[in-house]
Design a protein around this motif. Structure first.
Motif, PDB file in Angstrom:
ATOM      1  N   SER A 206       0.724  -1.205   0.086  1.00 29.43           N
ATOM      2  CA  SER A 206       0.071   0.058   0.069  1.00 29.43           C
ATOM      3  C   SER A 206       0.779   1.203  -0.033  1.00 29.43           C
ATOM      4  O   SER A 206       0.298   2.286  -0.129  1.00 29.43           O
ATOM      5  CB  SER A 206      -0.960   0.098   1.219  1.00 29.43           C
ATOM      6  N   ASP A 207       2.054   1.133   0.217  1.00 35.17           N
ATOM      7  CA  ASP A 207       3.119   2.325   0.226  1.00 35.17           C
ATOM      8  C   ASP A 207       3.963   2.589  -0.938  1.00 35.17           C
ATOM      9  O   ASP A 207       4.537   1.475  -1.427  1.00 35.17           O
ATOM     10  CB  ASP A 207       4.002   2.206   1.639  1.00 35.17           C
ATOM     11  N   PRO A 208       3.715   3.636  -1.379  1.00 34.08           N
ATOM     12  CA  PRO A 208       4.610   3.820  -2.578  1.00 34.08           C
ATOM     13  C   PRO A 208       6.247   4.114  -2.375  1.00 34.08           C
ATOM     14  O   PRO A 208       6.791   4.064  -3.578  1.00 34.08           O
ATOM     15  CB  PRO A 208       4.160   5.161  -3.336  1.00 34.08           C
ATOM     16  N   ARG A 209       6.660   4.182  -1.436  1.00 41.02           N
ATOM     17  CA  ARG A 209       8.154   4.290  -0.877  1.00 41.02           C
ATOM     18  C   ARG A 209       8.647   3.187  -1.561  1.00 41.02           C
ATOM     19  O   ARG A 209       8.381   1.934  -1.556  1.00 41.02           O
ATOM     20  CB  ARG A 209       8.208   4.801   0.354  1.00 41.02           C
ATOM     21  N   PRO A 210      10.179   3.430  -1.720  1.00 38.48           N
ATOM     22  CA  PRO A 210      10.988   2.436  -2.095  1.00 38.48           C
ATOM     23  C   PRO A 210      10.909   1.143  -1.005  1.00 38.48           C
ATOM     24  O   PRO A 210      11.153   1.709   0.215  1.00 38.48           O
ATOM     25  CB  PRO A 210      12.376   2.950  -2.504  1.00 38.48           C
ATOM     26  N   ALA A 211      11.135   0.087  -1.262  1.00 38.05           N
ATOM     27  CA  ALA A 211      11.125  -1.106  -0.158  1.00 38.05           C
ATOM     28  C   ALA A 211      12.322  -0.871   0.850  1.00 38.05           C
ATOM     29  O   ALA A 211      12.283  -1.200   2.145  1.00 38.05           O
ATOM     30  CB  ALA A 211      11.103  -2.474  -0.708  1.00 38.05           C
ATOM     31  N   TYR A 212      13.412  -0.398   0.309  1.00 38.39           N
ATOM     32  CA  TYR A 212      14.685  -0.355   0.975  1.00 38.39           C
ATOM     33  C   TYR A 212      14.463   0.748   2.067  1.00 38.39           C
ATOM     34  O   TYR A 212      15.355   0.722   2.951  1.00 38.39           O
ATOM     35  CB  TYR A 212      15.840  -0.086  -0.056  1.00 38.39           C
ATOM     36  N   LEU A 213      13.651   1.847   1.678  1.00 36.10           N
ATOM     37  CA  LEU A 213      13.519   2.875   2.678  1.00 36.10           C
ATOM     38  C   LEU A 213      12.452   2.545   3.445  1.00 36.10           C
ATOM     39  O   LEU A 213      12.402   3.004   4.729  1.00 36.10           O
ATOM     40  CB  LEU A 213      13.379   4.004   2.083  1.00 36.10           C
ATOM     41  N   LEU A 214      11.356   1.768   3.167  1.00 33.75           N
ATOM     42  CA  LEU A 214      10.222   1.554   4.052  1.00 33.75           C
ATOM     43  C   LEU A 214      10.299   0.655   4.943  1.00 33.75           C
ATOM     44  O   LEU A 214       9.961   0.808   6.208  1.00 33.75           O
ATOM     45  CB  LEU A 214       9.178   1.195   3.059  1.00 33.75           C
ATOM     46  N   ILE A 215      11.195  -0.353   4.837  1.00 29.30           N
ATOM     47  CA  ILE A 215      11.486  -1.463   5.815  1.00 29.30           C
ATOM     48  C   ILE A 215      12.104  -0.634   7.069  1.00 29.30           C
ATOM     49  O   ILE A 215      11.901  -1.177   8.109  1.00 29.30           O
ATOM     50  CB  ILE A 215      12.351  -2.643   5.071  1.00 29.30           C
ATOM     51  N   PRO A 216      13.263   0.176   7.048  1.00 30.29           N
ATOM     52  CA  PRO A 216      13.770   0.623   8.143  1.00 30.29           C
ATOM     53  C   PRO A 216      12.546   1.555   8.781  1.00 30.29           C
ATOM     54  O   PRO A 216      12.617   1.563  10.012  1.00 30.29           O
ATOM     55  CB  PRO A 216      14.668   1.623   7.565  1.00 30.29           C
ATOM     56  N   ASP A 217      11.887   2.153   8.170  1.00 34.34           N
ATOM     57  CA  ASP A 217      10.772   3.157   8.667  1.00 34.34           C
ATOM     58  C   ASP A 217       9.887   1.904   9.527  1.00 34.34           C
ATOM     59  O   ASP A 217       9.232   2.439  10.777  1.00 34.34           O
ATOM     60  CB  ASP A 217      10.048   3.706   7.642  1.00 34.34           C
ATOM     61  N   LEU A 218       9.440   0.914   8.997  1.00 33.60           N
ATOM     62  CA  LEU A 218       8.378  -0.183   9.617  1.00 33.60           C
ATOM     63  C   LEU A 218       9.313  -0.630  10.837  1.00 33.60           C
ATOM     64  O   LEU A 218       8.601  -0.966  11.874  1.00 33.60           O
ATOM     65  CB  LEU A 218       8.394  -1.201   8.543  1.00 33.60           C
ATOM     66  N   ILE A 219      10.580  -0.813  10.798  1.00 31.85           N
ATOM     67  CA  ILE A 219      11.369  -1.461  11.933  1.00 31.85           C
ATOM     68  C   ILE A 219      10.992  -0.345  13.300  1.00 31.85           C
ATOM     69  O   ILE A 219      10.730  -0.696  14.159  1.00 31.85           O
ATOM     70  CB  ILE A 219      12.845  -1.518  11.798  1.00 31.85           C
ATOM     71  N   ALA A 220      11.398   0.960  12.591  1.00 32.46           N
ATOM     72  CA  ALA A 220      11.381   1.951  13.733  1.00 32.46           C
ATOM     73  C   ALA A 220       9.994   2.232  14.183  1.00 32.46           C
ATOM     74  O   ALA A 220       9.766   2.303  15.468  1.00 32.46           O
ATOM     75  CB  ALA A 220      11.653   3.272  13.112  1.00 32.46           C
ATOM     76  N   GLU A 221       8.798   2.008  13.457  1.00 28.40           N
ATOM     77  CA  GLU A 221       7.527   1.861  13.868  1.00 28.40           C
ATOM     78  C   GLU A 221       7.281   0.854  14.882  1.00 28.40           C
ATOM     79  O   GLU A 221       6.651   0.954  15.980  1.00 28.40           O
ATOM     80  CB  GLU A 221       6.614   2.084  12.574  1.00 28.40           C
ATOM     81  N   ASP A 222       7.699  -0.191  14.547  1.00 28.72           N
ATOM     82  CA  ASP A 222       7.189  -1.469  15.232  1.00 28.72           C
ATOM     83  C   ASP A 222       8.141  -1.343  16.741  1.00 28.72           C
ATOM     84  O   ASP A 222       7.604  -1.910  17.549  1.00 28.72           O
ATOM     85  CB  ASP A 222       7.885  -2.909  14.675  1.00 28.72           C
ATOM     86  N   VAL A 223       9.378  -0.627  16.807  1.00 29.69           N
ATOM     87  CA  VAL A 223       9.904  -0.609  18.069  1.00 29.69           C
ATOM     88  C   VAL A 223       9.141   0.497  18.770  1.00 29.69           C
ATOM     89  O   VAL A 223       9.111   0.244  19.969  1.00 29.69           O
ATOM     90  CB  VAL A 223      11.415   0.023  17.807  1.00 29.69           C
TER      91      VAL A 223
END
Length: 465
Positions: free
Chosen positions: A16-33
């Motif tokens: 659902s997110d248009p950002r590149p996966a290599y940038l989105l995954i770090p954001d997801l890690i930060a959000e989950d923390v």
């Protein structure tokens, strides 16, 4: 979190997110923390597992983990795996006010009996004193009672101190500014330690006076370099902070003090001895003022052994004539020390409250230095057990400026070595103050955060979360 739940959650976001996966995954890690979905030190899927679960190529996932490491979100260990970083929570600075460790102030012992004694003394002083008497202009240098109290206090370090040579002044900094303006003209030279009190740098810049740095070793500033400077540069004074040097905590040895005093006497160079921290250690070498009394302005005060807000300083000048000249220079810039401040300082000095506060501050400093040793001993920290600041060399991948800047984003303020350098070549180190309004528990938390930052260096341009 189990791999299938983690990957399913991330897969939905990737779709659902248009950002590149290599940038989105770090954001997801930060959000989950932040939300607690991922915990500190939790192991993440390896590259192959995650690429298969998310339907991404191996290179994209490797790039995402590399970005997460740059942001300080994860640690990777070859052959072991990738883990969520655990770190201490950020702490509020001033206003909040938590781990402000930049201002070198004594700790504030939370002893109810001591605080009650301070309050009672201040209240009784105000009740018994004519307020108008303290609202009038006063002769510079303090009243007779002020100078008697100051002389008695100074004599614990300088037994030969004579009241006729003592002035009570509005803070050590103002005394230093007056002395330098009096002893040196613009363009002339004063010798100082290669790492020294930043106020001297500011004063000299304002007055156009040149500072000549003397290399420091374990015994203090170089006597050989001072002698060479006396021969070649004709310095107008030697400024020295010989006890618990701000910032390195070094105390100049007795033999080095004797050597410096001997050189000053041979070349007739006045000495400005800034002994602001001398009351803290139970033992310290004799002042230079006892070795070269005819040349030394011995400067002390209450800001570093009672509290920075008590702007009361004491000077024992070399002669009565020198004291009168200094009084004139100070009168021209400061008019006088506050009679209210002087009256409170004198009251506490005479009734023993000042000594009681000093003993409590010393004990609190010992406790906080023990905490510092617990967290930072393996990083080569330099400190004195009865002082309230420490010198922390940096040997990790951090640069000094990046380290100080990053800690500030985490709510911990320290001072980079450049602030103290007078030779243009500061070492890789920072000064950390353990006092001020910071509680002992807050001090422990801040020291733990500093240790964590040293143990797990983060990319200096990491996104701060």
């Amino acid at each position: 979190m189990p791999l299938n739940k983690l990957s399913a959650h991330w897969a939905r976001r990737l779709e659902s997110d248009p950002r590149p996966a290599y940038l989105l995954i770090p954001d997801l890690i930060a959000e989950d923390v932040r939300t607690g979905r991922l915990g500190a030190r939790e192991r993440l899927p390896n590259l192959r597992e995650l690429s298969q679960e998310l339907g991404l190529n191996y290179t994209t996932v490797a790039r995402a983990y590399a970005e997460a490491r740059k942001r300080g979100l994860v640690d990777s260990r070859p052959g072991v795996g990738t883990f969520v970083r655990g770190h201490a929570p950020s702490l509020p600075l001033r206003g909040g006010s938590g781990a402000e460790m930049t201002m070198n102030m004594p700790p504030e012992p939370q002893e109810p009996a001591l605080m009650a004694r301070m309050q009672a003394g201040a209240a009784e002083l105000m009740a018994r004193t004519d307020p108008y008497l303290l609202l009038r202009y006063q002769d510079f240098g303090g009243s007779l009672a002020d100078r008697e109290a100051a002389t008695a206090w100074l004599r614990t370090r300088l037994p030969g101190c004579d009241m006729a040579r003592v002035l009570v002044c509005p803070g050590i900094h103002s005394v230093l500014a007056a002395l330098i303006s009096q002893l040196a003209r613009p363009g002339e030279v004063i010798c100082v330690e290669s790492l020294t009190y930043p106020g001297i740098k500011a004063i000299s810049t304002q007055l156009g006076v040149q500072l000549h740095a003397l290399t420091l070793d374990d015994e203090g500033p170089s006597a050989a370099e001072f002698e060479l400077a006396c021969k070649r540069l004709k310095p107008k004074a030697l400024y020295i902070n010989p006890t618990l040097l701000n910032p390195t905590t070094t105390t100049t040895s007795r033999s080095r003090r004797e050597a410096l005093a001997d050189i000053a006497l041979r070349f007739n160079v006045p000495i400005i001895e800034d002994d602001a921290y001398a009351m803290l250690p139970l033992e310290a070498p004799p002042p230079l003022a006892s070795m070269a009394p005819e040349l030394t302005y011995y400067v002390s005060g209450l800001s570093k052994c009672l509290g920075a807000g008590l702007r009361t300083a004491f000077v024992c000048a070399p002669t009565e004539t020198a004291a009168k000249r200094l009084a004139g220079a100070l009168r021209a810039t400061t008019v006088m020390a506050s009679p209210y401040t002087n009256a409170l300082a004198t009251r506490w000095l005479m009734d023993g409250t000042a000594e009681a506060v000093l003993i409590a501050i010393r004990a609190e400093s010992v406790a906080r230095q023990a905490l510092a040793a617990k967290w930072l001993a393996r990083y080569g920290v330099v400190a004195h057990p009865e002082g309230f600041h420490l010198w922390l060399p940096l040997t990790s991948s951090w640069s000094v400026v990046e380290f100080a800047s990053f800690l500030r984003t985490q709510g911990v303020g320290v001072v980079a070595s450049a602030a103290f350098s007078t030779d243009g070549d500061p070492p890789d180190a920072v000064r950390v103050c353990l006092g001020g309004s910071l509680s002992r528990n807050g001090c422990d938390d801040a020291l733990r955060l500093i240790a964590d930052t040293l143990e797990h260096p983060r990319h200096p341009h990491a996104t701060i979360l």
